[in-house]
Design a protein around this motif. Structure first.
Motif, PDB file in Angstrom:
ATOM      1  N   MET A   1       0.855  -1.182   0.000  1.00 59.41           N
ATOM      2  CA  MET A   1       0.000   0.000   0.000  1.00 59.41           C
ATOM      3  C   MET A   1       0.895   1.238   0.000  1.00 59.41           C
ATOM      4  SD  MET A   1      -2.964   1.138   2.705  1.00 59.41           S
ATOM      5  CE  MET A   1      -3.942  -0.265   2.196  1.00 59.41           C
ATOM      6  N   PRO A   2       0.583   2.271  -0.839  1.00 56.08           N
ATOM      7  CA  PRO A   2       1.404   3.459  -0.863  1.00 56.08           C
ATOM      8  C   PRO A   2       1.538   4.099   0.507  1.00 56.08           C
ATOM      9  CG  PRO A   2      -0.124   3.445  -2.725  1.00 56.08           C
ATOM     10  CD  PRO A   2      -0.505   2.308  -1.834  1.00 56.08           C
ATOM     11  N   THR A   3       2.749   4.578   0.790  1.00 57.15           N
ATOM     12  CA  THR A   3       2.989   5.270   2.038  1.00 57.15           C
ATOM     13  C   THR A   3       2.839   6.762   1.843  1.00 57.15           C
ATOM     14  OG1 THR A   3       5.343   5.347   1.540  1.00 57.15           O
ATOM     15  CG2 THR A   3       4.559   3.487   2.840  1.00 57.15           C
ATOM     16  N   THR A   4       2.733   7.485   2.936  1.00 57.67           N
ATOM     17  CA  THR A   4       2.635   8.938   2.862  1.00 57.67           C
ATOM     18  C   THR A   4       3.906   9.507   2.256  1.00 57.67           C
ATOM     19  OG1 THR A   4       1.235   8.966   4.806  1.00 57.67           O
ATOM     20  CG2 THR A   4       2.285  11.036   4.177  1.00 57.67           C
ATOM     21  N   ALA A   5       3.777  10.329   1.225  1.00 55.24           N
ATOM     22  CA  ALA A   5       4.934  10.863   0.526  1.00 55.24           C
ATOM     23  C   ALA A   5       5.598  11.957   1.336  1.00 55.24           C
ATOM     24  CB  ALA A   5       4.507  11.404  -0.840  1.00 55.24           C
ATOM     25  N   SER A   9      11.564  16.613  -3.447  1.00 56.99           N
ATOM     26  CA  SER A   9      12.939  17.098  -3.537  1.00 56.99           C
ATOM     27  C   SER A   9      13.113  17.888  -4.823  1.00 56.99           C
ATOM     28  CB  SER A   9      13.908  15.915  -3.508  1.00 56.99           C
ATOM     29  OG  SER A   9      15.212  16.314  -3.851  1.00 56.99           O
ATOM     30  N   ALA A  10      14.082  18.793  -4.831  1.00 62.78           N
ATOM     31  CA  ALA A  10      14.426  19.494  -6.062  1.00 62.78           C
ATOM     32  C   ALA A  10      15.151  18.582  -7.037  1.00 62.78           C
ATOM     33  CB  ALA A  10      15.308  20.709  -5.739  1.00 62.78           C
ATOM     34  N   TYR A  11      15.573  17.398  -6.562  1.00 69.65           N
ATOM     35  CA  TYR A  11      16.308  16.444  -7.394  1.00 69.65           C
ATOM     36  C   TYR A  11      15.364  15.302  -7.766  1.00 69.65           C
ATOM     37  CZ  TYR A  11      20.237  13.611  -9.017  1.00 69.65           C
ATOM     38  OH  TYR A  11      21.116  12.867  -9.774  1.00 69.65           O
ATOM     39  N   PRO A  12      14.891  15.230  -9.022  1.00 64.87           N
ATOM     40  CA  PRO A  12      13.829  14.295  -9.394  1.00 64.87           C
ATOM     41  C   PRO A  12      14.064  12.835  -9.051  1.00 64.87           C
ATOM     42  CG  PRO A  12      14.094  15.942 -11.107  1.00 64.87           C
ATOM     43  CD  PRO A  12      15.220  16.161 -10.120  1.00 64.87           C
ATOM     44  N   PRO A  13      15.295  12.267  -9.151  1.00 61.54           N
ATOM     45  CA  PRO A  13      15.425  10.844  -8.819  1.00 61.54           C
ATOM     46  C   PRO A  13      14.986  10.494  -7.395  1.00 61.54           C
ATOM     47  CG  PRO A  13      17.336  11.552 -10.065  1.00 61.54           C
ATOM     48  CD  PRO A  13      16.545  12.788  -9.759  1.00 61.54           C
ATOM     49  N   LEU A  14      15.060  11.449  -6.477  1.00 62.34           N
ATOM     50  CA  LEU A  14      14.660  11.171  -5.104  1.00 62.34           C
ATOM     51  C   LEU A  14      13.146  11.158  -4.936  1.00 62.34           C
ATOM     52  CD1 LEU A  14      17.287  13.261  -3.104  1.00 62.34           C
ATOM     53  CD2 LEU A  14      17.315  10.814  -3.626  1.00 62.34           C
ATOM     54  N   ASN A  15      12.422  11.605  -5.956  1.00 62.91           N
ATOM     55  CA  ASN A  15      10.960  11.627  -5.878  1.00 62.91           C
ATOM     56  C   ASN A  15      10.306  10.391  -6.492  1.00 62.91           C
ATOM     57  OD1 ASN A  15      11.043  14.214  -4.725  1.00 62.91           O
ATOM     58  ND2 ASN A  15      11.105  15.186  -6.746  1.00 62.91           N
ATOM     59  N   VAL A  16      11.072   9.568  -7.179  1.00 65.15           N
ATOM     60  CA  VAL A  16      10.508   8.387  -7.833  1.00 65.15           C
ATOM     61  C   VAL A  16      10.038   7.383  -6.781  1.00 65.15           C
ATOM     62  CG1 VAL A  16      10.988   6.449  -9.365  1.00 65.15           C
ATOM     63  CG2 VAL A  16      11.942   8.705  -9.882  1.00 65.15           C
ATOM     64  N   ARG A  17       8.854   6.827  -7.006  1.00 59.93           N
ATOM     65  CA  ARG A  17       8.292   5.824  -6.103  1.00 59.93           C
ATOM     66  C   ARG A  17       7.628   4.725  -6.931  1.00 59.93           C
ATOM     67  NH1 ARG A  17       6.835  10.722  -4.361  1.00 59.93           N
ATOM     68  NH2 ARG A  17       4.624  10.567  -4.849  1.00 59.93           N
ATOM     69  N   VAL A  18       7.708   3.516  -6.435  1.00 59.97           N
ATOM     70  CA  VAL A  18       7.037   2.387  -7.067  1.00 59.97           C
ATOM     71  C   VAL A  18       6.259   1.666  -5.970  1.00 59.97           C
ATOM     72  CG1 VAL A  18       7.289   0.336  -8.494  1.00 59.97           C
ATOM     73  CG2 VAL A  18       9.011   2.154  -8.649  1.00 59.97           C
ATOM     74  N   LEU A  23       4.533  -3.717  -0.988  1.00 59.90           N
ATOM     75  CA  LEU A  23       5.665  -2.885  -0.588  1.00 59.90           C
ATOM     76  C   LEU A  23       5.765  -1.653  -1.465  1.00 59.90           C
ATOM     77  CD1 LEU A  23       7.910  -3.468  -3.000  1.00 59.90           C
ATOM     78  CD2 LEU A  23       8.328  -5.526  -1.673  1.00 59.90           C
ATOM     79  N   SER A  24       6.674  -0.767  -1.071  1.00 56.19           N
ATOM     80  CA  SER A  24       6.971   0.422  -1.865  1.00 56.19           C
ATOM     81  C   SER A  24       8.475   0.571  -2.017  1.00 56.19           C
ATOM     82  CB  SER A  24       6.410   1.690  -1.193  1.00 56.19           C
ATOM     83  OG  SER A  24       4.997   1.684  -1.180  1.00 56.19           O
ATOM     84  N   LEU A  25       8.899   1.012  -3.201  1.00 55.47           N
ATOM     85  CA  LEU A  25      10.268   1.462  -3.413  1.00 55.47           C
ATOM     86  C   LEU A  25      10.241   2.983  -3.412  1.00 55.47           C
ATOM     87  CD1 LEU A  25      11.431  -0.786  -6.437  1.00 55.47           C
ATOM     88  CD2 LEU A  25      11.267  -1.376  -4.003  1.00 55.47           C
ATOM     89  N   LEU A  26      11.006   3.585  -2.509  1.00 57.84           N
ATOM     90  CA  LEU A  26      11.019   5.035  -2.355  1.00 57.84           C
ATOM     91  C   LEU A  26      12.430   5.552  -2.611  1.00 57.84           C
ATOM     92  CD1 LEU A  26       8.974   5.316   0.985  1.00 57.84           C
ATOM     93  CD2 LEU A  26       8.102   5.282  -1.366  1.00 57.84           C
ATOM     94  N   TYR A  88      18.851   4.489  -6.281  1.00 59.71           N
ATOM     95  CA  TYR A  88      18.791   3.787  -4.999  1.00 59.71           C
ATOM     96  C   TYR A  88      17.392   3.945  -4.413  1.00 59.71           C
ATOM     97  CZ  TYR A  88      23.914   4.108  -5.259  1.00 59.71           C
ATOM     98  OH  TYR A  88      25.223   4.022  -5.646  1.00 59.71           O
ATOM     99  N   PHE A  89      16.785   2.833  -4.039  1.00 57.26           N
ATOM    100  CA  PHE A  89      15.454   2.857  -3.444  1.00 57.26           C
ATOM    101  C   PHE A  89      15.477   2.155  -2.087  1.00 57.26           C
ATOM    102  CE2 PHE A  89      14.658   3.028  -8.009  1.00 57.26           C
ATOM    103  CZ  PHE A  89      13.804   4.109  -8.099  1.00 57.26           C
ATOM    104  N   VAL A  90      14.818   2.773  -1.115  1.00 61.64           N
ATOM    105  CA  VAL A  90      14.571   2.113   0.161  1.00 61.64           C
ATOM    106  C   VAL A  90      13.259   1.340   0.036  1.00 61.64           C
ATOM    107  CG1 VAL A  90      14.080   2.470   2.609  1.00 61.64           C
ATOM    108  CG2 VAL A  90      15.844   3.834   1.479  1.00 61.64           C
ATOM    109  N   VAL A  91      13.292   0.081   0.410  1.00 59.64           N
ATOM    110  CA  VAL A  91      12.101  -0.772   0.366  1.00 59.64           C
ATOM    111  C   VAL A  91      11.367  -0.619   1.696  1.00 59.64           C
ATOM    112  CG1 VAL A  91      11.235  -3.118   0.058  1.00 59.64           C
ATOM    113  CG2 VAL A  91      13.346  -2.402  -1.092  1.00 59.64           C
ATOM    114  N   THR A  92      10.088  -0.282   1.629  1.00 60.64           N
ATOM    115  CA  THR A  92       9.287  -0.148   2.840  1.00 60.64           C
ATOM    116  C   THR A  92       8.096  -1.098   2.787  1.00 60.64           C
ATOM    117  OG1 THR A  92       7.887   1.642   1.993  1.00 60.64           O
ATOM    118  CG2 THR A  92       9.931   2.274   3.100  1.00 60.64           C
ATOM    119  N   VAL A  93       7.762  -1.643   3.929  1.00 57.73           N
ATOM    120  CA  VAL A  93       6.570  -2.487   4.089  1.00 57.73           C
ATOM    121  C   VAL A  93       5.771  -1.907   5.244  1.00 57.73           C
ATOM    122  CG1 VAL A  93       5.710  -4.780   4.659  1.00 57.73           C
ATOM    123  CG2 VAL A  93       7.740  -4.540   3.220  1.00 57.73           C
ATOM    124  N   GLY A  94       4.546  -1.517   4.980  1.00 56.37           N
ATOM    125  CA  GLY A  94       3.750  -0.866   6.013  1.00 56.37           C
ATOM    126  C   GLY A  94       4.396   0.407   6.528  1.00 56.37           C
ATOM    127  N   GLY A  95       5.159   1.071   5.680  1.00 52.74           N
ATOM    128  CA  GLY A  95       5.830   2.309   6.056  1.00 52.74           C
ATOM    129  C   GLY A  95       7.169   2.122   6.736  1.00 52.74           C
TER     130      GLY A  95
END
Length: 225
Positions: A1-5, A9-18, A23-26, A88-95
């Motif tokens: 489930m998507p987490t709260t964004a 960031s002013a740097y677009p790669p840090l805003n990408v989410r899947v 889970l989510s890749l942030l 680089y993405f941090v993997v989150t589960v339930g936030g």
């Protein structure tokens, strides 16, 4: 489930989410990396299959290891060009952060090929998350970036990673060598084409803020379909 964004960031790669149902890749912001440090501390390797030698140095404990891990990511985030990039993405589960998933491109504009790298907290290994996060990264590559092929490498005794590759339709693509604990060990190489990925393409994965990231990586927007 998507987490709260987080704030953009002013740097677009840090805003990408899947986002997938599990889970989510942030994009790996400094705030998320700080939250991941306790997970890094759990990841010291104590038995086979032994992992790669890298700046994270999974074979020792202590703050120096954490500093090298952070410096490696900071350095990688700063070395971005059309010829070579690593997201680089941090993997989150339930936030909650549980690991990382990286997506790497070298001469992507010419070859359309990506590779992946990932790790998970020992607490959640064996639960299917490794396959889910790889599918998320592949969806980003093929659907969001228009990739034509994806590769994956793992030591021959890393059965979990090799099983994920096989389950997702990769085919064997030879062998190579790398080091672990300073000694050489054989790598099994895998290859996944866009056509094979399309056979298992999922419709429950959401991509966020990818279009704004593409110019940073020197990627033209993929054609529809």
């Amino acid at each position: 489930m998507p987490t709260t964004a987080s704030p953009l960031s002013a740097y677009p790669p840090l805003n990408v989410r899947v986002h997938t149902p599990r889970l989510s890749l942030l994009g790996a912001t400094d705030e998320l990396l700080e939250r991941l440090v306790p997970v890094v501390r759990k990841g010291v390797a104590t038995g086979p299959p032994w992992p790669f030698d890298d700046p994270m140095s999974l074979y020792e404990d202590g703050p120096e290891r954490e500093w090298r891990w952070l410096r490696g990511i900071w350095s990688g985030r700063g070395r971005v060009s059309a010829g070579s990039w690593r997201l680089y993405f941090v993997v989150t589960v339930g936030g909650e952060p549980v690991g990382m998933q990286d997506l790497i491109g070298v001469d992507f504009g010419t070859f359309g090929t990506v590779t992946t790298f990932s790790w998970l907290s020992p607490d959640v290994r064996g639960s299917g998350l490794g396959k889910e996060m790889r599918q998320a990264a592949l969806h980003l590559a093929f659907e969001g970036m228009g990739a034509g092929e994806a590769g994956s490498d793992a030591f021959v005794d890393n059965h979990a990673s090799n099983r994920v590759s096989e389950a997702l339709g990769y085919v064997p693509n030879g062998v190579s060598w790398d080091t672990r604990r300073g000694e050489r060990a054989q790598i099994r190489c895998w290859r996944l084409t866009r056509e094979e990925w399309a056979k298992q393409r999922r419709d429950d994965i959401e991509l966020v803020a990818v279009a704004d990231c593409l110019p940073v990586l020197g990627i033209d927007p993929p054609l529809p379909g």
